[in-house]
Design a protein around this motif. Structure first.
Motif, PDB file in Angstrom:
ATOM      1  N   ASN A 300      45.676  52.013  64.051  1.00 20.26           N
ATOM      2  CA  ASN A 300      46.077  52.462  65.021  1.00 20.26           C
ATOM      3  C   ASN A 300      46.763  52.075  66.314  1.00 20.26           C
ATOM      4  O   ASN A 300      46.132  50.734  67.206  1.00 20.26           O
ATOM      5  N   LYS A 301      47.291  50.611  65.670  1.00 22.52           N
ATOM      6  CA  LYS A 301      47.487  49.792  67.049  1.00 22.52           C
ATOM      7  C   LYS A 301      49.564  50.422  67.577  1.00 22.52           C
ATOM      8  O   LYS A 301      50.351  50.606  67.084  1.00 22.52           O
ATOM      9  N   PRO A 302      49.527  50.624  68.797  1.00 26.55           N
ATOM     10  CA  PRO A 302      50.366  51.366  68.985  1.00 26.55           C
ATOM     11  C   PRO A 302      51.809  50.577  69.557  1.00 26.55           C
ATOM     12  O   PRO A 302      52.428  51.211  70.309  1.00 26.55           O
ATOM     13  N   ASP A 303      51.635  49.215  69.232  1.00 24.38           N
ATOM     14  CA  ASP A 303      52.572  48.823  70.479  1.00 24.38           C
ATOM     15  C   ASP A 303      53.459  47.666  69.370  1.00 24.38           C
ATOM     16  O   ASP A 303      54.296  46.952  70.019  1.00 24.38           O
ATOM     17  N   VAL A 304      53.079  48.395  68.351  1.00 28.36           N
ATOM     18  CA  VAL A 304      54.414  47.660  67.209  1.00 28.36           C
ATOM     19  C   VAL A 304      55.999  48.381  67.865  1.00 28.36           C
ATOM     20  O   VAL A 304      56.148  49.675  67.939  1.00 28.36           O
ATOM     21  N   ARG A 305      56.667  46.892  67.828  1.00 30.24           N
ATOM     22  CA  ARG A 305      57.847  47.261  68.932  1.00 30.24           C
ATOM     23  C   ARG A 305      58.868  47.463  67.335  1.00 30.24           C
ATOM     24  O   ARG A 305      60.687  47.361  67.958  1.00 30.24           O
ATOM     25  N   TRP A 306      58.739  46.411  66.543  1.00 35.13           N
ATOM     26  CA  TRP A 306      60.100  47.134  65.176  1.00 35.13           C
ATOM     27  C   TRP A 306      58.728  46.960  63.904  1.00 35.13           C
ATOM     28  O   TRP A 306      57.990  46.652  63.148  1.00 35.13           O
ATOM     29  N   VAL A 307      59.245  48.180  62.999  1.00 40.07           N
ATOM     30  CA  VAL A 307      58.915  48.344  61.784  1.00 40.07           C
ATOM     31  C   VAL A 307      60.802  47.907  61.087  1.00 40.07           C
ATOM     32  O   VAL A 307      61.385  48.732  60.988  1.00 40.07           O
ATOM     33  N   VAL A 308      60.419  47.024  59.465  1.00 42.49           N
ATOM     34  CA  VAL A 308      60.959  46.422  58.983  1.00 42.49           C
ATOM     35  C   VAL A 308      61.159  47.013  57.140  1.00 42.49           C
ATOM     36  O   VAL A 308      60.038  46.788  56.839  1.00 42.49           O
ATOM     37  N   HIS A 309      62.196  48.056  56.686  1.00 39.31           N
ATOM     38  CA  HIS A 309      61.619  47.969  55.129  1.00 39.31           C
ATOM     39  C   HIS A 309      62.678  46.974  54.902  1.00 39.31           C
ATOM     40  O   HIS A 309      64.139  47.212  55.097  1.00 39.31           O
ATOM     41  N   TYR A 310      61.896  45.692  53.420  1.00 37.82           N
ATOM     42  CA  TYR A 310      62.982  44.601  53.301  1.00 37.82           C
ATOM     43  C   TYR A 310      63.740  45.420  52.457  1.00 37.82           C
ATOM     44  O   TYR A 310      64.819  44.893  51.558  1.00 37.82           O
ATOM     45  N   ASP A 311      63.085  46.650  51.574  1.00 33.46           N
ATOM     46  CA  ASP A 311      63.347  46.898  50.015  1.00 33.46           C
ATOM     47  C   ASP A 311      63.941  48.341  50.710  1.00 33.46           C
ATOM     48  O   ASP A 311      62.803  49.208  51.103  1.00 33.46           O
ATOM     49  N   LEU A 312      64.500  48.493  49.616  1.00 34.23           N
ATOM     50  CA  LEU A 312      64.173  51.281  49.752  1.00 34.23           C
ATOM     51  C   LEU A 312      62.891  51.284  49.305  1.00 34.23           C
ATOM     52  O   LEU A 312      62.669  51.188  48.425  1.00 34.23           O
ATOM     53  N   PRO A 313      62.696  52.266  49.757  1.00 32.28           N
ATOM     54  CA  PRO A 313      61.677  52.196  50.372  1.00 32.28           C
ATOM     55  C   PRO A 313      61.409  54.113  49.449  1.00 32.28           C
ATOM     56  O   PRO A 313      62.651  53.896  48.636  1.00 32.28           O
ATOM     57  N   ARG A 314      60.482  54.218  48.955  1.00 30.73           N
ATOM     58  CA  ARG A 314      60.252  55.509  47.949  1.00 30.73           C
ATOM     59  C   ARG A 314      60.354  56.350  47.524  1.00 30.73           C
ATOM     60  O   ARG A 314      61.221  57.536  46.982  1.00 30.73           O
ATOM     61  N   THR A 315      59.395  57.107  48.668  1.00 30.27           N
ATOM     62  CA  THR A 315      60.636  58.750  49.453  1.00 30.27           C
ATOM     63  C   THR A 315      61.275  58.109  51.168  1.00 30.27           C
ATOM     64  O   THR A 315      60.646  57.409  51.514  1.00 30.27           O
ATOM     65  N   LEU A 316      61.950  59.789  51.154  1.00 28.56           N
ATOM     66  CA  LEU A 316      62.082  59.543  52.848  1.00 28.56           C
ATOM     67  C   LEU A 316      60.782  59.914  53.441  1.00 28.56           C
ATOM     68  O   LEU A 316      60.447  59.921  54.333  1.00 28.56           O
ATOM     69  N   GLU A 317      59.584  60.724  52.625  1.00 24.17           N
ATOM     70  CA  GLU A 317      59.001  60.928  53.600  1.00 24.17           C
ATOM     71  C   GLU A 317      57.679  59.869  53.695  1.00 24.17           C
ATOM     72  O   GLU A 317      56.900  59.473  55.220  1.00 24.17           O
ATOM     73  N   SER A 318      57.243  59.084  53.008  1.00 25.43           N
ATOM     74  CA  SER A 318      57.018  57.949  53.021  1.00 25.43           C
ATOM     75  C   SER A 318      57.564  56.742  54.088  1.00 25.43           C
ATOM     76  O   SER A 318      57.130  56.264  54.894  1.00 25.43           O
ATOM     77  N   TYR A 319      58.909  56.474  53.868  1.00 22.51           N
ATOM     78  CA  TYR A 319      59.870  56.357  54.720  1.00 22.51           C
ATOM     79  C   TYR A 319      59.558  57.248  55.960  1.00 22.51           C
ATOM     80  O   TYR A 319      59.502  56.024  57.903  1.00 22.51           O
ATOM     81  N   TYR A 320      59.453  57.809  56.707  1.00 18.96           N
ATOM     82  CA  TYR A 320      58.963  58.683  58.085  1.00 18.96           C
ATOM     83  C   TYR A 320      57.719  57.937  58.710  1.00 18.96           C
ATOM     84  O   TYR A 320      57.935  57.352  59.538  1.00 18.96           O
ATOM     85  N   GLN A 321      56.819  57.745  57.273  1.00 20.56           N
ATOM     86  CA  GLN A 321      55.844  57.780  58.204  1.00 20.56           C
ATOM     87  C   GLN A 321      55.642  56.094  58.527  1.00 20.56           C
ATOM     88  O   GLN A 321      54.789  55.937  58.708  1.00 20.56           O
ATOM     89  N   GLU A 322      55.860  55.228  57.457  1.00 14.11           N
ATOM     90  CA  GLU A 322      56.188  54.053  57.725  1.00 14.11           C
ATOM     91  C   GLU A 322      56.682  53.377  58.654  1.00 14.11           C
ATOM     92  O   GLU A 322      56.221  52.749  59.648  1.00 14.11           O
ATOM     93  N   SER A 323      57.911  53.880  58.973  1.00 11.86           N
ATOM     94  CA  SER A 323      58.574  53.247  60.082  1.00 11.86           C
ATOM     95  C   SER A 323      58.643  53.500  61.192  1.00 11.86           C
ATOM     96  O   SER A 323      58.068  53.674  62.407  1.00 11.86           O
ATOM     97  N   GLY A 324      57.294  55.239  61.332  1.00 10.30           N
ATOM     98  CA  GLY A 324      56.361  55.792  63.008  1.00 10.30           C
ATOM     99  C   GLY A 324      55.331  54.789  62.972  1.00 10.30           C
ATOM    100  O   GLY A 324      55.107  55.753  63.983  1.00 10.30           O
ATOM    101  N   ARG A 325      55.157  54.166  62.157  1.00  8.86           N
ATOM    102  CA  ARG A 325      54.293  52.871  62.615  1.00  8.86           C
ATOM    103  C   ARG A 325      55.076  52.084  64.351  1.00  8.86           C
ATOM    104  O   ARG A 325      54.231  51.382  65.041  1.00  8.86           O
ATOM    105  N   ALA A 326      56.165  52.236  64.302  1.00 10.70           N
ATOM    106  CA  ALA A 326      56.072  52.114  65.586  1.00 10.70           C
ATOM    107  C   ALA A 326      56.269  52.372  66.546  1.00 10.70           C
ATOM    108  O   ALA A 326      56.634  54.243  66.589  1.00 10.70           O
TER     109      ALA A 326
END
Length: 619
Positions: A300-326
């Motif tokens: 629950n770190k609210p101030d993450v200013r950027w998220v990079v996927h250095y490799d292709l995510p496995r699913t579109l749902e997981s990408y939304y979830q992981e990128s959404g931590r920004a």
């Protein structure tokens, strides 16, 4: 409860004068004692939707949470807001667990966080739960991260399936299911698995307007771009996701050698080391976390200013979830996905590893599902459409675009004519249909490129007129064309996992020369996107940094992460409004009565000192 009383409680307890979109309706349903399913995106404020009612209702609210870090962080935030909350999990000694449960029986807490294993333990079900139901009484049972209950969710946990027994044991207690991401199929499964009774269903928009999305071509400059981003704003926290542990370790070591406060995180590290690295990140002692997907859920770190996927995510749902931590605090943040042809080969290799451990045979259903998920990710990567529109459509939401907050909307890519290649591919499908045969993209490409595999020869497909007419293009180039045809709806693909292709009306228009096919060139880097200071020009940036430094010192003194003290958005409002009294400070969003009493004087002193120094500076 009347609106004035509800808003007064919101302000005094949590420091907010208004609800975020969708929150008030959920809170009112909870206060009325209804079962409920709420799907709210990360950063949408779903925790407040059950925490505020828990404070207002008699009794104790039980919160089922899947991760120790998640529940500890939630409790830490609640306690700092002056709300009586605790957790019970395996990190505690038996004596401490007993003490906390006794205090729960005595009605000293409004919220009790538990892991599903703890709640479902026979001793808890037969002993503690009946006592809680009698006195002080259970106001509600919250199932947080409720997608874990569904095998169709992105983080299925078998123990969540057993939570349905709570309905039998707590027949009169409202059940509240909350999650950040759930497709329609997962939503229906949650309602069924948890035995929710005529639940109020709230689905907030999945759109995160503060996030900037971009896809960039992976090449020799990728690491240099990553390093430049880290150096451009060293105060900005970021997460870099990699597919393998080896990549995580290598990238973290390279960044450390270049002077970046970066730490690795993956399942191969010692648990204590993972915990220390995570703690350093949430306390702002590390700028970057380089991680596999093992990192993130419940952070629950609210101030993450950027998220990079250095490799292709496995699913579109997981990408939304992981990128959404920004950008969970609502401030601008950026989400960058790097993509190269090698990523597809890696993904295909991993799919092929899905085998039965007993027999060594391929798990064909799992492999088909994984390939379908990969195609969805590739559709997103190669699309020229608004990135938001693609993401939101996956969750059943319509977004017309343009959003002005993604690379495709800001800098549309140049299109090239691929009509001839499209006609060649569609002709191949047509020839096979005439023979009563249907195949997937890979086999069709093999025919077009003149392949002579035994299967192709046995089928007599080397004798087709289209055999070899596309050998000038690589297999990868053909795959890109096929994905573009699919994305534009110019060819149909079955959804049964076999993914065979067939013609549609648009396909026939192309074959007759009545329709042109234009496909975007490869993705390119976009110009400067959102930054942590975007939209904050009215704030005094020098004062904002001084307040951040004070927050860090205060957090270290109290042994909590900085965001527990105040969010960045609250500090920016201080730097913009320049309050000089406690009354003025209390009007700033995010400052409730408990925080005002605990931290107000020290932050006012910093503001007053800054104003005095600024006025004394010769102009």
């Amino acid at each position: 409860m009347s609106s004035p009383d509800l808003f007064a409680a919101l302000k005094s307890r949590f420091g907010f004068e208004s609800f975020r979109p969708g929150q008030e309706a959920i809170v009112r349903d909870v206060l009325q004692g209804r079962d409920l399913l709420a799907i709210m995106p990360t950063g949408g404020g779903k925790s407040l939707c059950f925490q505020l009612p828990a404070v207002l209702l008699p009794g104790i609210c039980l919160v089922v949470s899947p991760l120790i870090a998640l529940m500890q962080d939630q409790v830490r935030l609640l306690q700092d807001d002056g709300i009586a909350a605790t957790f019970v999990n395996s990190s505690l000694e038996p004596g401490e667990i007993g003490a906390r449960m006794r205090r729960s029986f005595n009605g000293e807490f409004k919220l009790l966080y538990l892991a599903p294993e703890r709640l479902l333990h026979p001793d808890f079900l037969s002993g503690a739960l009946p006592r809680l139901l009698q006195a002080p009484g259970v106001s509600a049972i919250v199932i947080d991260e409720a997608h874990c209950v569904s095998e169709w969710g992105h983080d299925f946990r078998p123990e969540y399936r057993q939570l349905a027994m709570l309905r039998q044991r707590c027949a009169d207690v409202p059940m509240l299911a909350f999650t950040a991401t759930a497709t329609p199929r997962v939503r229906a499964d949650i309602v069924r698995q948890l035995a929710l009774r005529q639940p109020a269903v709230h689905t907030a928009s999945f759109n995160r307007p503060n996030l900037f999305y971009a896809v960039r071509l992976k090449n020799k400059r990728t690491y240099a771009e990553l390093l430049a981003r880290a150096r451009r704003a060293p105060q900005d926290a970021g997460i870099v996701y990699c597919l393998s542990r080896r990549r995580v370790d290598e990238l973290a070591a390279m960044l450390q050698a270049d002077g970046i406060r970066a730490l690795p995180y993956h399942a191969g590290l010692d648990p204590d080391q993972r915990r220390l690295h995570q703690e350093a990140f949430i306390r702002d002692d590390a700028q970057l976390m380089i991680a596999t997907i093992a990192f993130g859920m419940g952070i629950n770190k609210p101030d993450v200013r950027w998220v990079v996927h250095y490799d292709l995510p496995r699913t579109l749902e997981s990408y939304y979830q992981e990128s959404g931590r920004a950008g969970r605090d609502g401030d601008p943040a950026e989400c960058i996905l790097y993509f190269g042809a090698g990523d597809i080969r890696t993904a295909e290799f991993l799919i092929q590893q899905k085998v039965d451990p007993a027999t060594g045979g391929a798990l064909e259903d799992e492999q088909r599902m994984a390939r379908q998920q990969l195609r969805q990710v590739l559709d997103y990567v190669e699309s020229t459409e608004c990135r938001r529109a693609v993401q939101l459509r996956y969750f059943g939401e319509t977004f017309a675009g343009p959003c002005a907050q993604c690379d495709n909307c800001r800098e549309p890519r140049e299109l090239e004519d691929r009509t001839i290649e499209a006609q060649q591919f569609l002709s191949c499908i047509a020839r096979l249909v005439q023979r009563g045969e249907r195949y997937g993209a890979s086999y069709l490409i093999e025919i077009l490129r003149g392949g002579r595999s035994q299967r192709l020869l046995d089928n007599g497909h080397a004798d087709l007129s289209v055999h070899g007419i596309g050998r000038k293009l690589s297999a990868e180039a053909w795959r890109g064309i096929v994905r573009a045809l699919l994305h534009q709806g110019l060819v149909n693909q079955s959804q049964d996992g076999y993914s065979v292709l067939s013609l549609n009306d648009a396909s026939r228009e192309i074959l007759r020369g009545r329709r042109q096919v234009r496909i975007a060139r490869a993705a390119h880097p976009v110009r400067a996107s959102a930054t942590s200071t975007a939209g904050a020009a009215a704030a005094d940036e020098a004062l904002f940094e001084k307040l951040r430094a004070l927050r860090k010192r205060t957090a270290d003194l109290h042994g909590v992460p900085p965001y527990v003290i105040f969010h960045d958005a609250t500090l920016r409002e201080m730097a913009r409004r320049l309050p000089t009294t406690l009354a003025q400070l209390s009007a700033i969003p995010g400052i409730g009565q408990a925080k005002l009493t605990r931290y107000g004087e020290s932050f006012l002193a910093q503001i007053q000192h800054h104003i005095g120094a600024d006025q004394a500076t010769p102009r």
